[in-house]
Motif scaffolding. Structure first.
Motif: not given
Lengths: 115, 114
Positions: B49-51, B68-70, B73-76
């Protein structure tokens, strides 16, 4: 296709001896080159990286690496190994494509240091 | 500040169950990466993920994998209908931006599928 090869799966050296870990890559141009170290129970840590310029790169913990375009190699060296250097070492390459970057890691070389 | 953290550190699950792995990147890092490290293998790139840009999913091994990245910041990382071949250490890394910035790795989540 791009690839990274670390031909030595295991290397054993005596403490105080010199060390060279091999890394060869396959890519049409000069990629970005990295060495990471993974100590037992630790995450990966960057030792050094090469983007351009001087082909001899100095890193942390007394490590250095030399980029040799003619040999498509980026070997990691240390003149005198310490027992704490026992770890797994990964070579990685990155390159730019279609506006993004791709990364490939080698399969790693596990270093054992004898007292 | 704190480094990259991942949870859980270990996860044992039964074949066919879904699992979620969490990654907290270093504050201010806009790029986040997921890798898989199987026994005797190198790191296999999964996704980054980038931004706010659409993630590069080219490394995901099957459609059972998603991430996903909410809020940037945090990613799951979610693995659905886990298989035994999914057993590995899943590593997360973050960097200031997605180019050739240094990646800082978390300690990983060891996933075992029985």
């Amino acid at each position: 296709a791009q690839s990274v090869t670390q031909p030595d799966i295991h290397i054993t050296v005596s403490e105080g001896a010199s060390l060279e870990l091999r890394c060869n890559y396959s890519y049409g141009a000069t990629p970005y080159l990295f060495w990471y170290v993974q100590s037992p129970g630790q995450g990966l840590q960057l030792l050094l990286k090469y983007f351009s310029g001087d082909t001899l790169v100095q890193g942390i913990k007394g490590f250095e690496a030399e980029f040799k375009r003619s040999q498509s190699s980026f070997n990691l060296r240390k003149p005198s190994v310490h027992w704490s250097d026992a770890a797994e070492y990964f070579c990685a390459v990155a390159w730019s494509t279609s506006g993004t970057y791709k990364y490939i890691f080698g399969t790693g070389t596990r270093l054992k240091v004898l007292a | 500040g704190a480094g990259v953290s991942q949870s859980p550190s270990n996860k044992v699950t039964e074949k066919g169950k879904d699992v979620e792995l969490r990654c907290d990147p270093i504050s201010g890092h806009t790029a986040l990466y997921w890798y898989r490290q199987s026994l005797g293998q190198g790191l296999e790139f999964l996704i980054y993920f980038q931004g706010n840009s659409a993630p590069d999913k080219s490394g995901l091994p099957s459609d059972r994998f998603s991430a996903e990245r909410t809020g940037g910041s945090v990613s799951t990382l979610t693995i659905q209908r886990t298989q035994q071949e999914d057993s590995a250490v899943y590593l997360c890394a973050s960097s200031l931006s997605w180019n050739t910035d240094t990646q800082y790795f978390g300690p990983g989540t060891r996933l075992t599928v029985l």
